[in-house]
Design a protein around this motif. Structure first.
Motif, mmCIF file in Angstrom:
data_model
loop_
_atom_site.group_PDB
_atom_site.id
_atom_site.type_symbol
_atom_site.label_atom_id
_atom_site.label_comp_id
_atom_site.label_asym_id
_atom_site.label_seq_id
_atom_site.Cartn_x
_atom_site.Cartn_y
_atom_site.Cartn_z
ATOM 1 N N MET A 149 0.819 -1.200 0.000
ATOM 2 C CA MET A 149 0.000 0.000 0.000
ATOM 3 C C MET A 149 0.859 1.259 0.000
ATOM 4 S SD MET A 149 -3.296 1.186 0.849
ATOM 5 C CE MET A 149 -3.903 2.701 1.466
ATOM 6 N N LYS A 150 2.145 1.144 0.334
ATOM 7 C CA LYS A 150 2.984 2.337 0.419
ATOM 8 C C LYS A 150 3.081 3.076 -0.908
ATOM 9 C CE LYS A 150 5.736 0.604 4.150
ATOM 10 N NZ LYS A 150 6.989 0.096 4.595
ATOM 11 N N ASP A 151 3.113 2.354 -1.986
ATOM 12 C CA ASP A 151 3.226 2.968 -3.304
ATOM 13 C C ASP A 151 1.882 2.975 -4.027
ATOM 14 O OD1 ASP A 151 4.595 4.243 -5.269
ATOM 15 O OD2 ASP A 151 5.368 2.432 -6.210
ATOM 16 N N SER A 152 0.800 2.873 -3.267
ATOM 17 C CA SER A 152 -0.532 2.766 -3.840
ATOM 18 C C SER A 152 -1.012 4.105 -4.394
ATOM 19 C CB SER A 152 -1.516 2.288 -2.773
ATOM 20 O OG SER A 152 -2.833 2.342 -3.257
ATOM 21 N N PRO A 153 -1.724 4.068 -5.503
ATOM 22 C CA PRO A 153 -2.312 5.304 -6.019
ATOM 23 C C PRO A 153 -3.429 5.841 -5.115
ATOM 24 C CG PRO A 153 -2.742 3.460 -7.515
ATOM 25 C CD PRO A 153 -1.893 2.949 -6.417
ATOM 26 N N ALA B 15 0.091 23.740 -1.533
ATOM 27 C CA ALA B 15 1.073 23.761 -2.628
ATOM 28 C C ALA B 15 2.490 23.938 -2.082
ATOM 29 C CB ALA B 15 0.737 24.875 -3.611
ATOM 30 N N LEU B 16 2.655 24.812 -1.101
ATOM 31 C CA LEU B 16 3.984 25.045 -0.539
ATOM 32 C C LEU B 16 4.491 23.840 0.244
ATOM 33 C CD1 LEU B 16 3.725 28.765 0.582
ATOM 34 C CD2 LEU B 16 4.913 27.824 -1.399
ATOM 35 N N ALA B 17 3.594 23.052 0.814
ATOM 36 C CA ALA B 17 4.015 21.844 1.525
ATOM 37 C C ALA B 17 4.519 20.785 0.548
ATOM 38 C CB ALA B 17 2.862 21.290 2.351
ATOM 39 N N ALA B 18 4.018 20.807 -0.666
ATOM 40 C CA ALA B 18 4.420 19.806 -1.659
ATOM 41 C C ALA B 18 5.804 20.086 -2.241
ATOM 42 C CB ALA B 18 3.395 19.742 -2.784
ATOM 43 N N VAL B 19 6.244 21.338 -2.221
ATOM 44 C CA VAL B 19 7.511 21.699 -2.858
ATOM 45 C C VAL B 19 8.717 20.990 -2.238
ATOM 46 C CG1 VAL B 19 9.080 23.627 -3.329
ATOM 47 C CG2 VAL B 19 6.635 23.880 -3.754
ATOM 48 N N PRO B 20 8.938 21.045 -0.925
ATOM 49 C CA PRO B 20 10.114 20.348 -0.389
ATOM 50 C C PRO B 20 10.011 18.832 -0.522
ATOM 51 C CG PRO B 20 8.872 21.367 1.388
ATOM 52 C CD PRO B 20 8.258 21.813 0.104
ATOM 53 N N LEU B 21 8.793 18.306 -0.446
ATOM 54 C CA LEU B 21 8.636 16.861 -0.615
ATOM 55 C C LEU B 21 8.951 16.435 -2.051
ATOM 56 C CD1 LEU B 21 5.411 16.296 1.496
ATOM 57 C CD2 LEU B 21 7.767 15.828 2.138
ATOM 58 N N ALA B 22 8.524 17.238 -3.010
ATOM 59 C CA ALA B 22 8.840 16.942 -4.412
ATOM 60 C C ALA B 22 10.341 17.071 -4.658
ATOM 61 C CB ALA B 22 8.061 17.880 -5.333
ATOM 62 N N ALA B 23 10.976 18.063 -4.059
ATOM 63 C CA ALA B 23 12.424 18.222 -4.210
ATOM 64 C C ALA B 23 13.163 17.019 -3.625
ATOM 65 C CB ALA B 23 12.879 19.511 -3.532
ATOM 66 N N TYR B 24 12.709 16.538 -2.480
ATOM 67 C CA TYR B 24 13.311 15.356 -1.882
ATOM 68 C C TYR B 24 13.164 14.148 -2.807
ATOM 69 C CZ TYR B 24 13.850 11.236 1.004
ATOM 70 O OH TYR B 24 14.225 10.018 1.478
ATOM 71 N N GLU C 113 13.091 8.772 -5.453
ATOM 72 C CA GLU C 113 11.999 7.984 -4.870
ATOM 73 C C GLU C 113 10.699 8.396 -5.548
ATOM 74 O OE1 GLU C 113 12.048 5.799 -2.182
ATOM 75 O OE2 GLU C 113 14.224 5.912 -2.050
ATOM 76 N N PRO C 114 9.751 7.465 -5.702
ATOM 77 C CA PRO C 114 8.445 7.862 -6.242
ATOM 78 C C PRO C 114 7.693 8.758 -5.249
ATOM 79 C CG PRO C 114 8.505 5.499 -5.808
ATOM 80 C CD PRO C 114 9.863 6.044 -5.492
ATOM 81 N N PHE C 115 6.998 9.724 -5.781
ATOM 82 C CA PHE C 115 6.295 10.695 -4.941
ATOM 83 C C PHE C 115 5.210 10.020 -4.111
ATOM 84 C CE2 PHE C 115 3.558 14.418 -4.068
ATOM 85 C CZ PHE C 115 4.509 15.234 -3.507
ATOM 86 N N THR C 116 4.629 8.938 -4.629
ATOM 87 C CA THR C 116 3.566 8.258 -3.886
ATOM 88 C C THR C 116 4.073 7.674 -2.574
ATOM 89 O OG1 THR C 116 3.938 6.306 -5.246
ATOM 90 C CG2 THR C 116 2.083 7.712 -5.835
ATOM 91 N N GLU C 117 5.354 7.372 -2.474
ATOM 92 C CA GLU C 117 5.886 6.843 -1.215
ATOM 93 C C GLU C 117 6.020 7.925 -0.146
ATOM 94 O OE1 GLU C 117 9.413 4.528 -1.648
ATOM 95 O OE2 GLU C 117 8.467 3.136 -3.039
ATOM 96 N N ILE C 118 6.044 9.174 -0.556
ATOM 97 C CA ILE C 118 6.198 10.265 0.402
ATOM 98 C C ILE C 118 4.849 10.934 0.707
ATOM 99 C CG2 ILE C 118 6.649 12.251 -1.080
ATOM 100 C CD1 ILE C 118 9.039 11.336 1.602
ATOM 101 N N LEU C 119 3.788 10.529 0.005
ATOM 102 C CA LEU C 119 2.475 11.128 0.218
ATOM 103 C C LEU C 119 1.932 10.976 1.644
ATOM 104 C CD1 LEU C 119 0.579 10.561 -3.133
ATOM 105 C CD2 LEU C 119 1.246 12.716 -2.103
ATOM 106 N N PRO C 120 2.262 9.904 2.383
ATOM 107 C CA PRO C 120 1.797 9.883 3.786
ATOM 108 C C PRO C 120 2.313 11.075 4.596
ATOM 109 C CG PRO C 120 2.456 7.693 3.132
ATOM 110 C CD PRO C 120 2.839 8.614 2.002
ATOM 111 N N PHE C 121 3.524 11.526 4.326
ATOM 112 C CA PHE C 121 4.052 12.703 5.018
ATOM 113 C C PHE C 121 3.306 13.968 4.593
ATOM 114 C CE2 PHE C 121 7.725 9.828 5.287
ATOM 115 C CZ PHE C 121 7.893 9.836 6.663
#
Length: 121
Positions: free
Chosen positions: A1-5, A40-49, A55-63
């Motif tokens: 489920m970690k990489d789940s859509p 939107a601003l919360a997504a910027v550092p996560l996308a940069a990471y 890493e796929p972005f879906t794995e960081i979506l829980p954060f």
């Protein structure tokens, strides 16, 4: 489920929660515009990471969900007091603190802790 859509659905639901709680708590258009930039601003550092670590972005979506949901949970029950403090022009936005600050901080720790536990296991 970690990489789940499904995490995209959870992220969208988190943004809806953000707007449904945060926008009514803001007294002026300026405050509402400022708060509207939050998801939107919360997504910027996560996308940069994700770009840097490949890493796929879906794995960081829980954060992302934890960040977005923790702030509205933090002001639950304090919306009226927050509006009153923010509507006072003598108090700068950065200094508008109250019991919601502690509640939001605790919610952030709890939600990020749960997200970390989920991603780690």
């Amino acid at each position: 489920m970690k990489d789940s859509p499904l995490w995209w659905l959870f992220a969208a639901t988190s943004v809806v929660i953000w707007f449904s709680v945060m926008l009514p708590a803001m007294p002026t258009r300026k405050h509402k515009a400022f708060v509207s930039c939050g998801p939107a601003l919360a997504a910027v550092p996560l996308a940069a990471y994700c770009l840097k670590s490949k890493e796929p972005f879906t794995e960081i979506l829980p954060f992302y969900c934890a960040l977005i949901v923790s702030v509205p949970v933090g002001i639950l029950g304090h919306r009226k007091a927050l509006r009153e403090v923010l509507s006072d022009p003598d108090i700068p936005y950065e200094e508008a603190t109250g019991p919601w600050t502690l509640q939001a901080g605790c919610a952030l720790v709890v939600f990020l802790g749960l997200a970390s536990y989920y991603v780690a296991n």
